[in-house]
Scaffold this active site. Sequence first.
Site, mmCIF file in Angstrom:
data_model
loop_
_atom_site.group_PDB
_atom_site.id
_atom_site.type_symbol
_atom_site.label_atom_id
_atom_site.label_comp_id
_atom_site.label_asym_id
_atom_site.label_seq_id
_atom_site.Cartn_x
_atom_site.Cartn_y
_atom_site.Cartn_z
ATOM 1 N N ASP A 67 0.950 -1.108 0.204
ATOM 2 C CA ASP A 67 0.058 -0.087 0.253
ATOM 3 C C ASP A 67 1.089 1.228 -0.147
ATOM 4 O O ASP A 67 2.357 1.181 0.364
ATOM 5 C CB ASP A 67 -0.900 0.188 1.282
ATOM 6 C CG ASP A 67 -0.305 -0.559 2.278
ATOM 7 O OD1 ASP A 67 1.168 -0.519 2.893
ATOM 8 O OD2 ASP A 67 -1.215 -0.665 3.838
ATOM 9 N N ASN A 133 -7.269 -3.265 14.360
ATOM 10 C CA ASN A 133 -8.862 -2.739 13.936
ATOM 11 C C ASN A 133 -9.004 -4.510 13.152
ATOM 12 O O ASN A 133 -9.992 -4.636 12.210
ATOM 13 C CB ASN A 133 -9.894 -2.283 13.390
ATOM 14 C CG ASN A 133 -8.919 -1.785 12.249
ATOM 15 O OD1 ASN A 133 -8.042 -2.125 11.535
ATOM 16 N ND2 ASN A 133 -8.705 -0.646 11.062
ATOM 17 N N HIS A 135 -6.815 -4.558 10.202
ATOM 18 C CA HIS A 135 -7.087 -4.027 8.551
ATOM 19 C C HIS A 135 -5.683 -5.220 8.545
ATOM 20 O O HIS A 135 -4.780 -5.319 9.163
ATOM 21 C CB HIS A 135 -7.203 -3.244 8.390
ATOM 22 C CG HIS A 135 -5.627 -2.434 8.665
ATOM 23 N ND1 HIS A 135 -6.340 -0.542 8.913
ATOM 24 C CD2 HIS A 135 -4.642 -2.633 9.307
ATOM 25 C CE1 HIS A 135 -4.706 -0.535 9.901
ATOM 26 N NE2 HIS A 135 -4.049 -1.739 8.985
ATOM 27 N N GLU A 140 -9.585 -1.678 5.364
ATOM 28 C CA GLU A 140 -10.005 -1.996 6.720
ATOM 29 C C GLU A 140 -11.468 -2.960 6.876
ATOM 30 O O GLU A 140 -12.346 -2.885 5.808
ATOM 31 C CB GLU A 140 -10.660 -0.325 6.924
ATOM 32 C CG GLU A 140 -9.800 0.662 6.396
ATOM 33 C CD GLU A 140 -8.636 1.047 8.049
ATOM 34 O OE1 GLU A 140 -8.550 0.060 8.369
ATOM 35 O OE2 GLU A 140 -8.122 2.138 8.195
HETATM 36 P P1 PGA Z 1 1.953 -1.634 12.913
HETATM 37 O O1 PGA Z 1 1.059 -1.530 11.645
HETATM 38 O O2 PGA Z 1 3.049 -2.216 11.673
HETATM 39 O O3 PGA Z 1 3.118 -0.095 12.148
HETATM 40 O O4 PGA Z 1 1.922 -2.193 13.714
HETATM 41 C C1 PGA Z 1 0.500 -2.319 11.213
HETATM 42 C C2 PGA Z 1 -0.440 -2.664 10.396
HETATM 43 O O5 PGA Z 1 -1.031 -1.450 10.315
HETATM 44 O O6 PGA Z 1 -0.384 -3.112 9.189
#
Ligand code: PGA
Length: 240
Positions: A67, A133, A135, A140
Amino acid sequence: MEFHVYDTAREACEAAGFLFAAQITRKGDSILGLATGSTPIPAYEMMVEWHKRGVLDFSRIRTFNLDEYVGIDYKNPLSYHAFMEENLFGKVNIRKENIHLPSGNAAADGEAYDKMIRDAGGIDIQLLGIGRNGHIGFNEPADEFTYGTHVVTLTEDTIEANARFFKSADEVPRQAISMGVGNIMAAKCVVLVATGANKAQAVYDTIRGPITPRVPASILQLHPCCVILADREAASLMKD
Ligand code: PGA
């Protein structure tokens, strides 16, 4: 689904580094699906270290990132392009033309990105973090799963979680472009790393909950080759 628990976050991330190193060693022209965020950094550090020691060769490796934010310049240090350059690409012998990230400009073309992945032969191994959450990438929680690469509007929860990288939540881009759940499911192998207590519910829901687009990672229950690597905190709700 394989599930492994480690004492520390670093050990969980390093286990992902081992899996990627094994893939690169086994198949020198592998297609890697890569992720940004705090979680994968130790895995990239290991790959860089092994490259420096002459163990890992990236000269035939091709990569596709999950992404990118929409409307952020690639030169901005907070872009995912810049993150990857800083943590991996700038430190190993990967060829620039073999690096792919979705374009975060206004005319972002998800279908073209999907075609590039297909034309390359598909992703051999996909690295994933997980949002608190549930994702994966920037898929999302939603009413339905989205197959291909698409522009998403970030949830307030994700904006708040990512605000730590920006001066304030106001500066976090509101949109991103992300591989879809279908792209992720099409990878031959998926490695998801989850660390920290704030991921515990998402880990539980991913592994034990119903398969639902409300917890996008739950679809991984159907993946034939999925490994989840968690530290003790992220695994704290998995009692048996
Ligand atoms: P993080 O993000 O490794 O910074 O916790 C993970 C994500 O949001 O997929």
